[in-house]
Write an enzyme that holds these catalytic residues in place. Structure first.
Site, PDB file in Angstrom:
ATOM      1  N   GLY A   9       0.842  -1.189   0.000  1.00 38.46           N
ATOM      2  CA  GLY A   9       0.000   0.000   0.000  1.00 38.46           C
ATOM      3  C   GLY A   9       0.876   1.237   0.000  1.00 38.46           C
TER       4      GLY A   9
ATOM      5  N   ILE B 231       2.467   2.745   2.413  1.00 39.07           N
ATOM      6  CA  ILE B 231       3.715   2.594   3.173  1.00 39.07           C
ATOM      7  C   ILE B 231       4.683   1.663   2.450  1.00 39.07           C
ATOM      8  CG2 ILE B 231       4.712   1.680   5.306  1.00 39.07           C
ATOM      9  CD1 ILE B 231       2.115   2.652   6.712  1.00 39.07           C
TER      10      ILE B 231
ATOM     11  N   ARG C 249      -1.605  -9.101  -2.179  1.00 34.52           N
ATOM     12  CA  ARG C 249      -2.643  -9.967  -2.752  1.00 34.52           C
ATOM     13  C   ARG C 249      -2.962  -9.603  -4.187  1.00 34.52           C
ATOM     14  NH1 ARG C 249      -7.201  -9.314   1.712  1.00 34.52           N
ATOM     15  NH2 ARG C 249      -6.304  -7.230   1.638  1.00 34.52           N
TER      16      ARG C 249
ATOM     17  N   ARG D 232       1.410  -4.452  12.061  1.00 31.92           N
ATOM     18  CA  ARG D 232       0.619  -4.633  13.268  1.00 31.92           C
ATOM     19  C   ARG D 232       1.098  -5.889  13.975  1.00 31.92           C
ATOM     20  NH1 ARG D 232      -0.928  -0.134  12.891  1.00 31.92           N
ATOM     21  NH2 ARG D 232      -3.037   0.724  13.139  1.00 31.92           N
TER      22      ARG D 232
ATOM     23  N   GLU E 272       0.040  -4.783  23.389  1.00 33.04           N
ATOM     24  CA  GLU E 272       0.696  -3.503  23.654  1.00 33.04           C
ATOM     25  C   GLU E 272       0.066  -2.837  24.869  1.00 33.04           C
ATOM     26  OE1 GLU E 272       0.665  -1.223  20.032  1.00 33.04           O
ATOM     27  OE2 GLU E 272       1.715  -2.773  18.914  1.00 33.04           O
TER      28      GLU E 272
ATOM     29  N   HIS F 184       5.408   1.533  19.121  1.00 37.41           N
ATOM     30  CA  HIS F 184       4.363   1.797  18.133  1.00 37.41           C
ATOM     31  C   HIS F 184       4.305   3.293  17.770  1.00 37.41           C
ATOM     32  CE1 HIS F 184       0.301   0.149  16.498  1.00 37.41           C
ATOM     33  NE2 HIS F 184       0.833   1.022  15.663  1.00 37.41           N
TER      34      HIS F 184
ATOM     35  N   ALA G  28       6.238   4.451  14.779  1.00 38.15           N
ATOM     36  CA  ALA G  28       6.891   4.631  13.477  1.00 38.15           C
ATOM     37  C   ALA G  28       6.238   5.757  12.672  1.00 38.15           C
ATOM     38  CB  ALA G  28       6.857   3.329  12.680  1.00 38.15           C
TER      39      ALA G  28
END
Length: 313
Positions: free
Chosen positions: A144, A146, A166, A222, A251, A270, A272
């Protein structure tokens, strides 16, 4: 938050749950909520029960790219459009992935830790065989905003970059590979895909075993896609020479979790996508979408295929 929507004047009334728990969330939603901005921390989950309580719900905006803290299927069944902030942090997260790959390749965290402890491990660090990034084969799982930006940055640094998704992208600058082939031919694997029922456990023990010995893992996706226990086992076996982890199964990461003390792991809470630029992008996208919803215009970045024209109940 109230100040963010001040230009809308009396057209909106901004409210919050009285406390950070599911009962308070359901109560606030049942009090006539039409437009809901989700909880980016994931602590307050917009689950099926919460959605059922919101009888006037017309639109949900997540202040994040991820949507794993909302029940997308339940919203779709109610014909309620849900949106994220796709692309808001793409550059920030991609830069973190590249920076983390540099740190792993050159043993920066290991060296810093030992020098701070009063040591001077010059020969020991050299013996850990630090690498130059441009010589690494990089495989990106997920393509995507990122993943594609990370591919562009790694390519610019001279890396051979391949990707899996995919739906292969005919215009992608990187080379498409089937997932197992990508795992077997990558010195650095970057995870950059959403957590869904299909991707949970996708990079488990079997796929980690496909990696070349001494491979590196960078996870900006994730927790749960590459389960923590599987990553730890791959590190201890030597299949993974290092890992940079911004996300975890649970988390915050448990205080006594073995990943916290592993010599070859770079840990991050978490964040980034928490650059100043990314946060500004996110705020602007949330403001613009909520404003569009209130003013009767189409919203952007719908994730559940529902008509982007918000209809008040």
């Amino acid at each position: 938050m109230r100040g963010l929507f001040a230009p809308l004047g009396d057209a909106v009334e901004v409210t919050f749950p009285s406390s950070r728990d599911q009962d308070s969330l359901r109560s606030a939603l049942a009090d006539g909520a039409e437009v809901v901005i989700g909880d980016f921390t994931g602590e307050l989950v917009l689950d099926a029960d919460a959605i059922a309580a919101a009888t006037r719900l017309a639109f949900v905006q997540m202040p994040s790219v991820g949507t794993d803290s909302i029940d997308v299927a339940a919203l779709t069944a109610r014909n309620v459009p849900a949106a994220n902030t796709a692309g808001s942090n793409a550059r920030g997260v991609a830069e973190w992935a590249v920076g983390a790959a540099f740190a792993l390749c050159r043993q920066l965290v290991w060296g810093d830790r030992h020098v701070r402890a009063g040591e001077w491990p010059q020969m020991e660090l050299a013996g850990r065989q630090p690498r130059e990034l441009h010589a690494q084969r990089v495989g990106i799982v997920g393509f995507g905003a990122i993943g594609s930006e990370a591919a562009r940055l790694f390519t610019a640094l001279g890396c051979a970059v391949s990707y899996w998704t995919r739906r292969p992208r005919p215009d992608a600058s990187a080379t498409y590979r089937e997932l197992d082939d990508l795992m077997a031919t990558s010195d650095i694997v970057v995870l950059a895909l959403p957590l869904t029922d299909e991707t949970r456990g996708l990079i488990g023990p079997e796929r980690l075993a496909l990696l070349p010995d001494g491979a590196l893992l960078v996870n900006v996706a994730r927790g749960g896609i590459a389960p923590d226990d599987a990553v730890l086992a791959a590190l201890e076996s030597g299949r993974l020479a290092g890992a940079a982890l911004d996300v975890f199964d649970e988390e915050p990461l448990q205080v006594e979790h073995p990943l916290r003390s592993h010599e070859s792991v770079l840990l991050s809470p978490h964040v980034a996508g928490a650059s100043a630029q990314s946060q500004l992008n996110l705020v602007v996208m949330v403001k613009d979408n909520v404003t569009a919803a209130v003013q009767g215009r189409e919203v952007q970045n719908i994730v559940n295929g529902v008509n982007p024209q918000v209809r008040r109940r």
